[in-house]
Design a protein around this motif. Sequence first.
Motif, PDB file in Angstrom:
ATOM      1  N   ARG A  42       0.828  -1.218   0.000  1.00 34.55           N
ATOM      2  CA  ARG A  42       0.000   0.000   0.000  1.00 34.55           C
ATOM      3  C   ARG A  42       0.859   1.263   0.000  1.00 34.55           C
ATOM      4  N   LEU A  43       2.012   1.198   0.625  1.00 31.94           N
ATOM      5  CA  LEU A  43       2.867   2.399   0.683  1.00 31.94           C
ATOM      6  C   LEU A  43       3.522   2.725  -0.665  1.00 31.94           C
ATOM      7  N   GLY A  44       3.868   1.678  -1.405  1.00 33.33           N
ATOM      8  CA  GLY A  44       4.533   1.913  -2.702  1.00 33.33           C
ATOM      9  C   GLY A  44       6.040   2.033  -2.538  1.00 33.33           C
ATOM     10  N   TYR A  45       6.761   1.909  -3.692  1.00 31.52           N
ATOM     11  CA  TYR A  45       8.224   1.844  -3.676  1.00 31.52           C
ATOM     12  C   TYR A  45       8.870   3.106  -3.112  1.00 31.52           C
ATOM     13  N   TYR A  46       8.332   4.269  -3.502  1.00 28.20           N
ATOM     14  CA  TYR A  46       8.998   5.514  -3.125  1.00 28.20           C
ATOM     15  C   TYR A  46       9.092   5.635  -1.602  1.00 28.20           C
ATOM     16  N   LYS A  47       7.943   5.444  -0.935  1.00 29.29           N
ATOM     17  CA  LYS A  47       7.914   5.595   0.519  1.00 29.29           C
ATOM     18  C   LYS A  47       8.705   4.474   1.204  1.00 29.29           C
ATOM     19  N   LEU A  48       8.659   3.299   0.584  1.00 28.41           N
ATOM     20  CA  LEU A  48       9.422   2.174   1.141  1.00 28.41           C
ATOM     21  C   LEU A  48      10.921   2.495   1.098  1.00 28.41           C
ATOM     22  N   GLY A  49      11.340   3.198   0.023  1.00 25.09           N
ATOM     23  CA  GLY A  49      12.734   3.625  -0.127  1.00 25.09           C
ATOM     24  C   GLY A  49      13.132   4.550   1.019  1.00 25.09           C
ATOM     25  N   ALA A  79      15.562  -2.777  -6.728  1.00 29.32           N
ATOM     26  CA  ALA A  79      15.049  -1.561  -7.374  1.00 29.32           C
ATOM     27  C   ALA A  79      15.023  -0.415  -6.358  1.00 29.32           C
ATOM     28  N   ILE A  80      14.553  -0.708  -5.158  1.00 29.01           N
ATOM     29  CA  ILE A  80      14.425   0.354  -4.157  1.00 29.01           C
ATOM     30  C   ILE A  80      15.792   0.840  -3.690  1.00 29.01           C
ATOM     31  N   THR A  81      16.688  -0.101  -3.427  1.00 25.26           N
ATOM     32  CA  THR A  81      18.012   0.334  -2.926  1.00 25.26           C
ATOM     33  C   THR A  81      18.729   1.161  -3.979  1.00 25.26           C
ATOM     34  N   LYS A  82      18.536   0.822  -5.264  1.00 23.31           N
ATOM     35  CA  LYS A  82      19.199   1.578  -6.319  1.00 23.31           C
ATOM     36  C   LYS A  82      18.723   3.025  -6.324  1.00 23.31           C
ATOM     37  N   GLU A  83      17.395   3.181  -6.130  1.00 22.67           N
ATOM     38  CA  GLU A  83      16.821   4.532  -6.244  1.00 22.67           C
ATOM     39  C   GLU A  83      16.861   5.315  -4.944  1.00 22.67           C
ATOM     40  N   SER A  84      17.064   4.627  -3.796  1.00 23.23           N
ATOM     41  CA  SER A  84      16.914   5.366  -2.542  1.00 23.23           C
ATOM     42  C   SER A  84      18.049   6.369  -2.352  1.00 23.23           C
ATOM     43  N   LYS A  85      17.634   7.544  -1.800  1.00 25.19           N
ATOM     44  CA  LYS A  85      18.622   8.602  -1.618  1.00 25.19           C
ATOM     45  C   LYS A  85      19.422   8.311  -0.350  1.00 25.19           C
ATOM     46  N   GLY A  86      20.525   9.009  -0.150  1.00 26.24           N
ATOM     47  CA  GLY A  86      21.295   8.862   1.086  1.00 26.24           C
ATOM     48  C   GLY A  86      20.534   9.525   2.224  1.00 26.24           C
ATOM     49  N   LEU A  87      20.951   9.233   3.462  1.00 26.15           N
ATOM     50  CA  LEU A  87      20.263   9.780   4.632  1.00 26.15           C
ATOM     51  C   LEU A  87      20.249  11.314   4.619  1.00 26.15           C
ATOM     52  N   ASP A  88      21.349  11.935   4.111  1.00 26.71           N
ATOM     53  CA  ASP A  88      21.446  13.412   4.098  1.00 26.71           C
ATOM     54  C   ASP A  88      20.377  14.014   3.203  1.00 26.71           C
ATOM     55  N   ALA A  89      20.033  13.312   2.132  1.00 31.61           N
ATOM     56  CA  ALA A  89      19.102  13.890   1.147  1.00 31.61           C
ATOM     57  C   ALA A  89      17.632  13.733   1.560  1.00 31.61           C
ATOM     58  N   ILE A  90      17.381  13.100   2.679  1.00 29.61           N
ATOM     59  CA  ILE A  90      15.986  12.845   3.090  1.00 29.61           C
ATOM     60  C   ILE A  90      15.403  14.078   3.779  1.00 29.61           C
ATOM     61  N   ASP A  91      14.183  14.454   3.382  1.00 33.11           N
ATOM     62  CA  ASP A  91      13.487  15.556   4.039  1.00 33.11           C
ATOM     63  C   ASP A  91      12.862  14.994   5.328  1.00 33.11           C
ATOM     64  N   GLN A  92      13.299  15.514   6.480  1.00 36.97           N
ATOM     65  CA  GLN A  92      12.892  14.931   7.767  1.00 36.97           C
ATOM     66  C   GLN A  92      11.376  14.934   7.950  1.00 36.97           C
ATOM     67  N   ASN A  93      10.717  16.057   7.492  1.00 31.41           N
ATOM     68  CA  ASN A  93       9.252  16.127   7.646  1.00 31.41           C
ATOM     69  C   ASN A  93       8.577  15.011   6.853  1.00 31.41           C
ATOM     70  N   GLU A  94       9.070  14.853   5.620  1.00 37.08           N
ATOM     71  CA  GLU A  94       8.493  13.812   4.761  1.00 37.08           C
ATOM     72  C   GLU A  94       8.707  12.427   5.388  1.00 37.08           C
ATOM     73  N   ALA A  95       9.927  12.228   5.925  1.00 39.21           N
ATOM     74  CA  ALA A  95      10.230  10.932   6.539  1.00 39.21           C
ATOM     75  C   ALA A  95       9.306  10.676   7.731  1.00 39.21           C
ATOM     76  N   ASP A  96       9.064  11.737   8.548  1.00 42.87           N
ATOM     77  CA  ASP A  96       8.162  11.575   9.707  1.00 42.87           C
ATOM     78  C   ASP A  96       6.757  11.183   9.238  1.00 42.87           C
ATOM     79  N   GLU A  97       6.315  11.864   8.150  1.00 46.73           N
ATOM     80  CA  GLU A  97       4.961  11.563   7.644  1.00 46.73           C
ATOM     81  C   GLU A  97       4.858  10.114   7.155  1.00 46.73           C
ATOM     82  N   VAL A  98       5.898   9.678   6.447  1.00 44.29           N
ATOM     83  CA  VAL A  98       5.865   8.298   5.918  1.00 44.29           C
ATOM     84  C   VAL A  98       5.856   7.296   7.082  1.00 44.29           C
ATOM     85  N   GLU A  99       6.655   7.592   8.103  1.00 39.84           N
ATOM     86  CA  GLU A  99       6.715   6.705   9.269  1.00 39.84           C
ATOM     87  C   GLU A  99       5.347   6.640   9.948  1.00 39.84           C
ATOM     88  N   GLU A 100       4.708   7.805  10.059  1.00 38.42           N
ATOM     89  CA  GLU A 100       3.377   7.864  10.684  1.00 38.42           C
ATOM     90  C   GLU A 100       2.366   7.065   9.849  1.00 38.42           C
TER      91      GLU A 100
END
Length: 378
Positions: free
Chosen positions: A310-317, A342-363
Amino acid sequence: MNSFKPESITFSKGDLIFSEGDMGSVAYMITKGTVNIVKQIHGINNVLATLGPGEIFGEMAIISKNPRVAGAEAETSCTLMVLTAKLILTLLKKSHPTVFHLTRVLAARLATANKNITENRSGNIWMTMCRLLDLKYRIFTNSPDPDKDFGVNYKEFCSELTTIINISESEVERMITAACSFNLIKKSKMVSRVYLSIIDPEHFLEVSETLSNDVNRFVGNNCYSEYVDIQDFSDMFDSLPELIYKKIGVGDFPEDICVLHKGATVKWAEKKGDDYFQENKRKRKSIEELEGVNDIVFVDIGTLKQVFSRLGYYKLGILLTIAEEDGRDRILATISEKIANAITKESKGLDAIDQNEADEVEEELLEIIREIKSGNRE
Ligand SMILES: Nc1ncnc2c1ncn2[C@@H]1O[C@@H]2COP(=O)(O)O[C@H]2[C@H]1O
């Protein structure tokens, strides 16, 4: 006057009476209940016949002196009268020699016929059930039926399935139990009827296909009661499910990941010694106590499969990037290798992650887990 009084024996629903290939010195007459005559092909139980009161089974091993050509399982709780080899042979010897000879010929023919029937039957009863359920659920959701809110009628579904494929109601029940425990479907009771509904119709067949091998293995081979899941197993040894998964992950465990044979695993665990399951002991969390992505180690794989689809690849990344080692391992243990690549190839590094977006995905992750879990408890 013959003082012979046969012994009576009772079995509970699902009990194994004897297995295919056993040597047999007694036959049985059913006085109460029903019995399935079963034969294995590709590791899956095929029901050759369902016998009821007054019928006799288990006589062929006595007549032919060969091993049992099929197994017998109690379809319902049942009472059987035990007919000893001596009794059967005495009765047969009293008949004309031609009848005795004919009986042996018929026993041999039936054994050959059984072999042909079972070898021609298709293997994947689990997917047949899932496809039929998917079809019926689609028809149900698209029809302006008065029962619309309740789902597919369980009893009707069960009877259609036993007619379409040659299996017993108890086999269907075991598969339905498996589907519920994998959070694929849920049962609900309305008045005296039971209804089935698919939890995530869009991904139902895809997830069922992924689970197919494991389910066929445990539904087809053995009685459900002989199995424990990872949660039960860790409870039995006062351990934690995530520790067991880790052991599986490093290949230090029997292959059967989804369900474990109780007898075999207990034997194996005892050999490993008391300390083996006690390392890194951590408090287990309930669904309500989950706080973030790393807590998915407390959630079963079946639920996580649904959540991730349900989350999809992007959020799983994103989750994969922010998770710590245990959380990452859990994600990777849940998805296929192809998707993980596929996901590991596309996933950004930890520095490039927007913290707000990450919090929302976690929620969102936690919300979906709670939604699926509370749906199952209803
Ligand atoms: N096709 C069948 N239909 C009904 N009963 C069967 C069939 N095949 C085998 N059996 C019974 O299943 C029993 C299995 O053990 P036995 O071989 O001793 O004897 C067998 C028969 O009594």
